[in-house]
Design a protein around this motif. Structure first.
Motif, mmCIF file in Angstrom:
data_model
loop_
_atom_site.group_PDB
_atom_site.id
_atom_site.type_symbol
_atom_site.label_atom_id
_atom_site.label_comp_id
_atom_site.label_asym_id
_atom_site.label_seq_id
_atom_site.Cartn_x
_atom_site.Cartn_y
_atom_site.Cartn_z
ATOM 1 N N ASP A 156 0.844 -1.189 0.000
ATOM 2 C CA ASP A 156 0.000 0.000 0.000
ATOM 3 C C ASP A 156 0.879 1.237 0.000
ATOM 4 O OD1 ASP A 156 -2.330 1.593 0.225
ATOM 5 O OD2 ASP A 156 -1.983 1.773 2.395
ATOM 6 N N ILE A 157 0.520 2.228 -0.800
ATOM 7 C CA ILE A 157 1.216 3.515 -0.809
ATOM 8 C C ILE A 157 0.169 4.583 -0.519
ATOM 9 C CG2 ILE A 157 2.609 5.141 -2.132
ATOM 10 C CD1 ILE A 157 3.622 2.818 -3.802
ATOM 11 N N PRO A 158 0.089 5.049 0.713
ATOM 12 C CA PRO A 158 -1.016 5.927 1.098
ATOM 13 C C PRO A 158 -0.766 7.399 0.783
ATOM 14 C CG PRO A 158 0.317 5.433 3.006
ATOM 15 C CD PRO A 158 0.920 4.662 1.861
ATOM 16 N N LEU A 159 -1.860 8.142 0.721
ATOM 17 C CA LEU A 159 -1.837 9.607 0.757
ATOM 18 C C LEU A 159 -2.311 9.999 2.150
ATOM 19 C CD1 LEU A 159 -1.674 12.476 -0.459
ATOM 20 C CD2 LEU A 159 -4.038 12.174 -1.246
ATOM 21 N N ILE A 160 -1.454 10.637 2.906
ATOM 22 C CA ILE A 160 -1.762 10.992 4.297
ATOM 23 C C ILE A 160 -1.894 12.507 4.390
ATOM 24 C CG2 ILE A 160 -0.996 10.826 6.700
ATOM 25 C CD1 ILE A 160 0.656 8.410 5.864
ATOM 26 N N ASP A 161 -3.022 12.961 4.899
ATOM 27 C CA ASP A 161 -3.312 14.390 4.959
ATOM 28 C C ASP A 161 -3.198 14.884 6.396
ATOM 29 O OD1 ASP A 161 -4.166 16.973 4.645
ATOM 30 O OD2 ASP A 161 -5.977 16.478 3.506
ATOM 31 N N PHE A 162 -2.217 15.755 6.643
ATOM 32 C CA PHE A 162 -2.068 16.372 7.961
ATOM 33 C C PHE A 162 -2.480 17.847 7.934
ATOM 34 C CE2 PHE A 162 1.104 12.889 8.458
ATOM 35 C CZ PHE A 162 0.530 12.296 9.574
ATOM 36 N N GLY A 163 -3.203 18.229 6.884
ATOM 37 C CA GLY A 163 -3.594 19.623 6.753
ATOM 38 C C GLY A 163 -4.479 20.127 7.877
ATOM 39 N N HIS A 164 -5.196 19.218 8.559
ATOM 40 C CA HIS A 164 -6.092 19.626 9.629
ATOM 41 C C HIS A 164 -5.365 19.817 10.951
ATOM 42 C CE1 HIS A 164 -5.642 15.266 9.791
ATOM 43 N NE2 HIS A 164 -5.917 15.345 11.091
ATOM 44 N N GLU A 165 -4.087 19.417 11.025
ATOM 45 C CA GLU A 165 -3.337 19.534 12.278
ATOM 46 C C GLU A 165 -2.918 20.983 12.516
ATOM 47 O OE1 GLU A 165 -2.746 17.215 14.434
ATOM 48 O OE2 GLU A 165 -3.387 15.425 13.306
ATOM 49 N N ALA A 166 -2.771 21.340 13.799
ATOM 50 C CA ALA A 166 -2.328 22.696 14.146
ATOM 51 C C ALA A 166 -0.929 22.951 13.600
ATOM 52 C CB ALA A 166 -2.357 22.883 15.666
ATOM 53 N N ASP A 167 -0.069 21.940 13.631
ATOM 54 C CA ASP A 167 1.286 22.041 13.077
ATOM 55 C C ASP A 167 1.473 20.856 12.138
ATOM 56 O OD1 ASP A 167 3.971 22.179 12.479
ATOM 57 O OD2 ASP A 167 4.592 22.701 14.515
ATOM 58 N N PRO A 168 1.104 20.989 10.872
ATOM 59 C CA PRO A 168 1.157 19.847 9.945
ATOM 60 C C PRO A 168 2.553 19.242 9.807
ATOM 61 C CG PRO A 168 -0.160 21.620 9.019
ATOM 62 C CD PRO A 168 0.509 22.189 10.230
ATOM 63 N N MET A 169 3.582 20.110 9.778
ATOM 64 C CA MET A 169 4.938 19.591 9.586
ATOM 65 C C MET A 169 5.369 18.751 10.782
ATOM 66 S SD MET A 169 7.245 19.535 7.297
ATOM 67 C CE MET A 169 8.879 18.830 7.179
ATOM 68 N N ALA A 170 5.057 19.219 11.985
ATOM 69 C CA ALA A 170 5.410 18.449 13.178
ATOM 70 C C ALA A 170 4.686 17.108 13.195
ATOM 71 C CB ALA A 170 5.079 19.249 14.437
ATOM 72 N N ALA A 171 3.426 17.103 12.798
ATOM 73 C CA ALA A 171 2.660 15.857 12.762
ATOM 74 C C ALA A 171 3.241 14.899 11.725
ATOM 75 C CB ALA A 171 1.196 16.144 12.462
ATOM 76 N N ALA A 172 3.641 15.447 10.565
ATOM 77 C CA ALA A 172 4.219 14.603 9.521
ATOM 78 C C ALA A 172 5.548 14.004 9.972
ATOM 79 C CB ALA A 172 4.414 15.421 8.242
ATOM 80 N N LEU A 173 6.394 14.815 10.616
ATOM 81 C CA LEU A 173 7.684 14.318 11.096
ATOM 82 C C LEU A 173 7.490 13.218 12.135
ATOM 83 C CD1 LEU A 173 9.715 17.643 11.378
ATOM 84 C CD2 LEU A 173 10.125 15.773 9.774
ATOM 85 N N ALA A 174 6.522 13.421 13.033
ATOM 86 C CA ALA A 174 6.260 12.401 14.056
ATOM 87 C C ALA A 174 5.811 11.097 13.416
ATOM 88 C CB ALA A 174 5.210 12.916 15.040
ATOM 89 N N TRP A 175 4.966 11.196 12.383
ATOM 90 C CA TRP A 175 4.488 9.986 11.712
ATOM 91 C C TRP A 175 5.641 9.269 11.016
ATOM 92 C CZ3 TRP A 175 4.609 8.052 6.788
ATOM 93 C CH2 TRP A 175 3.808 6.940 6.533
ATOM 94 N N MET A 176 6.504 10.019 10.342
ATOM 95 C CA MET A 176 7.616 9.404 9.624
ATOM 96 C C MET A 176 8.608 8.765 10.597
ATOM 97 S SD MET A 176 8.372 11.983 6.378
ATOM 98 C CE MET A 176 8.338 13.540 7.291
ATOM 99 N N GLN A 177 8.898 9.434 11.706
ATOM 100 C CA GLN A 177 9.821 8.866 12.680
ATOM 101 C C GLN A 177 9.262 7.563 13.250
ATOM 102 O OE1 GLN A 177 12.836 9.646 13.412
ATOM 103 N NE2 GLN A 177 13.072 11.661 12.466
ATOM 104 N N SER A 178 7.954 7.544 13.505
ATOM 105 C CA SER A 178 7.324 6.331 14.021
ATOM 106 C C SER A 178 7.397 5.203 12.998
ATOM 107 C CB SER A 178 5.870 6.621 14.400
ATOM 108 O OG SER A 178 5.184 5.442 14.744
ATOM 109 N N ASP A 179 7.176 5.545 11.743
ATOM 110 C CA ASP A 179 7.182 4.524 10.696
ATOM 111 C C ASP A 179 8.575 3.930 10.507
ATOM 112 O OD1 ASP A 179 5.661 3.379 8.147
ATOM 113 O OD2 ASP A 179 7.660 4.015 7.507
#
Length: 866
Positions: A91-114
């Motif tokens: 699976d190659i997902p499209l993940i939308d963090f646009g609704h987060e207060a800090d989208p970049m921080a949310a994206a970095l946290a997701w990538m680090q977890s992955d």
């Protein structure tokens, strides 16, 4: 561990034998500590109009085209097999963090977890939306499949596919070659004369190879990584490029040589070997394969004699060019050829990696900017230099093993490395001088110099005060008024001394030959001068590392302030599992001290003044102070501590001291070391006793009262919970000393861990049945504060350790309480016996003090009788 996983392999697969590089990663993961990271990851930032549907189609196109994304591992009796499915089924997902207060921080946290999760597959990718005009393409792969060079091939192909599909065109044919090309090249190389020549080259180049160098102050290698990164501005990057041109070498050769120069400056090592990752690909066809093939080469630098920075980079350039001609020969084979067959035997542990991959990429009209997320765990310290060819400045990154370096230490090394680079470019023809970096770092107001060393090069252009021999005899008579040493402080210290303060007082008293010195005294008011300051710094550099300048004493004449500066400079974590209270002189032993039930070993600083100065004192603390940790039994816990001890001192004889719970642990450690064939010279147990048959505590209140009895405390009906007990125990002096050192916030965060440690360690102690060993035991018992309730909990009367040793015990009773076992009275009672064992096994007449000769003679006689 991912590579132990059994994968279900579809029938429509192609099976290849893993190449040598892949086998190397596979074996490395099996042998690495838990938590070692083998995933590589990066993301490309795309700011502009991205067609997400086309981009996702592109990623699936890429995954079906490239073998690595469709690969699985299948170890069998013949070795590691790589099985490649016909189609990509992930699976190659499209993940939308646009609704987060800090989208970049949310994206970095997701990538680090992955990327930290090895169970999510060998290769994965995602498109992340931060907002409609800003997306991130994330790519992560296990190192067994891809190396850094391969990641660049995939990124360029992805841009090529997307740009064509965006225009509605069919992408041009892929230039990426199949993995079997690497196997064919490997077979040809192994059967060629070139392999023999390469083997002979490395055997000659690394003959009498020195021990690996490190910038670490000690510790135990763990999984994970500590990282620091800086991007150079275009001016600094341009200066480095011009310096390379003027020196007649390449930019990679400059950066690699500069890191070697920095390591030399920090360590003083003249024969220096660093590792450098290389492509491991000789032909253009091999360089078209997107699969793991990387190797490493050893770079050996000669720093004997004074050479200029220009000479250094030319030497580095020649060394690199020569090594690259022999890069196909596997690094693990080099180790084997040199007889370095054990995991702890390495050619080099520190490495430097220059990555000049072309990332000037465009996805249609949108330019990409790459950010590296992970290069995996490292054994020691690795410097990365990224030159992405995207018009931006160079990026410097230091990755370190978190068991050996703190974040503060890594940040400081990176700052110093940047200063080193600027100095190199500014003064390319100057010899490498340590005083230049010291003066640049300290920015002093005044430099003290002897008449023959007052030139501008020595003083760095700073205002200087020339001191003749008269000025250096005693307190300087002609100090400028604005730097006259402060008057001696009269306020007595009221807080408990930290280990560093204890140690510093010991060193200052020796240097000044004056025992009447307190922590609030002023070094110069006591009679210190520039010569004694230099002597003090020489000793402290040995104890805490070379990163201590002479100006440290002049800037911090108060001994309390100087101790704080030493803590700051050393970067040692006071809660770390290994607490060096005093480093041993060369060839001198170390006394290993085991923590009591609270896990803290600071109280052992009291031994610094009681044992010979040449002897090291190392407190082993609970790893649960810094991270959640549990042990199924005392034996398992002891095995970890044995590994820590042998990492510091590989061979005996060993000297062990354990207080309370630490006594039970020290006894078990002694047994395990003996089982490994090691000699135990001293086993000293401080108010430590075996438990009676297990007393089950059916309520928490009962458990609390048992803990109080174990700790030599009277019953306290007001204490009903382990939380309340922990609050009581944090007022102990050895615990309270931490408060000012680590700060209130971190200290308060320990309270819950103290409670958990009390519960866990009490349970371990209750369930532990000591084994019989062959070592004499020094059994030191506190006679005060032993409540009647203690008889039902511990075997403490008489000589309880007799049945747990075949070599006899020596009972010493001290008129003090359990809390005072490291107080002056108790230490005076048992330290001479410990010192006698040191003199017996490691004689050094200078270590024997006149006033203890009689006691030592008595102790020696008792040891011989035992």
């Amino acid at each position: 561990m991912l590579l132990d996983r059994q994968n279900l392999i579809p029938t429509d697969t192609t099976t290849l034998r893993a190449n040598a590089a892949q086998n190397g990663i596979w074996f490395a993961e099996q042998l690495s500590p838990a938590g070692y990271m083998f995933n590589l990851a990066e993301y490309l930032s795309l700011e502009g109009d991205i067609d997400t549907a086309v981009f996702l189609e592109t990623l699936h196109w890429l995954a079906n085209e490239v073998e690595a994304s469709r690969a699985n591992l299948a170890p069998d009796e013949t070795g590691l097999q790589i099985q490649i499915t016909l189609h990509f089924e992930g699976d190659i997902p499209l993940i939308d963090f646009g609704h987060e207060a800090d989208p970049m921080a949310a994206a970095l946290a997701w990538m680090q977890s992955d990327l930290a999760d090895h169970s999510r597959g060998l290769w994965r990718s995602a498109l992340i939306r931060l907002n409609p005009r800003h997306h991130l393409w994330y790519q992560c792969a296990h190192h067994v499949l891809l190396d850094g060079f391969s990641g660049g091939l995939l990124a360029r192909r992805c841009a090529e596919i997307y740009t064509a599909r965006l225009l509605g065109d069919t992408p041009p044919p892929s230039g990426i070659a199949p993995a079997k090309v690497l196997l064919g090249a490997e077979n040809s190389y192994q059967n060629s004369p070139r392999a023999g020549r390469d083997r002979a080259y490395w055997r000659e180049k690394l003959a009498a190879v020195p021990d690996p160098v490190t910038l670490s102050n000690g510790g135990t290698r763990t999984g994970g990584v500590v990282s620091a990164s800086r991007q150079l501005n275009l001016d600094d990057s341009g200066r480095l490029r011009r310096f390379a041109t003027q020196s007649g070498v390449s930019l990679p050769q400059v950066m690699v040589s500069a890191f070697a120069g920095y390591v030399h400056r920090m360590t003083g090592v003249a024969d220096l070997v660093l590792a450098m990752p290389v492509l491991g690909r000789l032909s253009r066809r091999e360089r078209a394969v997107a699969m793991m093939a990387a190797n490493a080469v050893a770079l050996r630098f000669d720093f004997n004699g004074e050479i200029s920075f220009s000479d250094l980079v030319r030497q580095g350039g020649q060394t690199m060019m020569s090594a690259l001609r022999h890069q196909k020969y596997r690094f693990e084979h080099v180790r084997h050829d040199l007889g370095l067959t054990r995991a702890d035997q390495q050619v080099a542990r520190m490495a430097v990696n220059f990555e000049p991959f072309d990332y000037a990429l465009h996805f249609g009209p949108v330019a990409a900017k790459v950010t590296n997320l992970s290069n995996g765990s490292v054994d020691d310290l690795t410097a990365f230099v990224f030159d992405r060819g995207d018009g931006e400045g160079l990026t410097l990154t230091l990755n370190a093993n978190p068991g050996l370096y703190s974040q503060i230490e890594v940040d400081r090394h990176l700052d110093r490395l940047l200063r080193f680079l600027r100095e190199m470019v500014a003064r390319p023809h100057a010899p490498r001088k340590r005083n230049a970096l010291i003066l640049q770092t300290a920015t002093p107001a005044l430099v003290l110099a002897s008449p023959d060393r007052s030139d501008a090069e020595t003083t760095g252009g700073v205002s200087s005060l020339t001191l003749d021999t008269t000025s250096l005899d005693g307190a300087p008579a002609r100090w400028p008024a604005d730097i006259c040493p402060a008057q001696r402080a009269t306020q007595a210290a009221t807080d408990p001394l930290t280990p560093t303060e204890h140690h510093l007082l010991d060193r200052v008293r020796t240097v000044l030959d004056n025992q009447d010195i307190g922590i609030d005294d002023d070094f110069f008011q006591l009679g210190g001068n520039s010569l004694t300051a230099a002597r003090l710094i020489a000793v402290l550099r040995r104890d805490y590392g070379s990163d201590i300048a002479l100006t440290t004493v002049f800037s911090n004449p108060s001994l309390r302030r100087l101790a704080a500066e030493l803590d700051h400079a050393s970067g040692a974590d006071p809660l770390g599992p290994v607490l060096d209270l005093r480093k041993a002189d060369t060839d001198a032993p170390t006394v290993f001290c085991l923590h009591p039930i609270m896990g803290i070993g600071w109280g052992y600083a009291a031994l610094a003044q009681a044992l010979p100065r040449r002897v090291g004192i190392c407190a082993l603390q609970s790893s649960a102070l810094t991270e959640p940790d549990t042990w199924p039994d005392m034996q398992t816990m002891a095995r970890d501590y044995v590994a820590r001890i042998r990492a510091i001192q590989p061979h005996g004889p060993y000297y062990l001291v354990g207080w309370s719970f630490g006594g039970l642990l020290a006894h078990e450690i002694a047994g395990q070391l003996q089982a490994q064939g090691a000699q135990i010279a001293c086993l000293c147990l401080l108010d430590a006793y075996p438990f009676q048959s297990r007393m089950d505590a059916d309520t928490e209140a009962t458990q609390v009262q048992q803990a109080l009895a174990f700790l030599g405390e009277p019953p306290d009906p007001a204490l009903h919970t382990l939380d309340a007990l922990a609050e009581k125990l944090v007022t102990r002096p050895e615990i309270n000393a931490l408060r000012t050192t680590i700060g209130k916030d971190r200290f308060d965060g320990l309270r819950g861990r103290f409670r958990d440690m009390i519960e866990a360690n009490l349970d371990l102690a209750q369930r532990h049945m000591p084994a019989q060993i062959n070592t004499p035991i020094i059994d030191v018992s506190a006679t005060r504060g032993k409540p009647a309730a203690l008889d039902a909990v511990l075997e403490w009367r008489g000589t309880p350790w007799d049945r747990f040793t075949r070599a006899g015990t020596q009972r010493i009773e001290v008129d003090c309480g359990h809390d005072d076992m490291l107080g002056q009275q108790s230490v005076a009672a048992f330290a001479p016996i410990v010192q006698a064992t040191l003199d017996l096994h490691d004689p050094d007449p200078a270590a024997v003090s006149q006033d203890q000769t009689g006691l030592q003679g008595l102790a020696l006689e008792k040891q011989r009788a035992g």
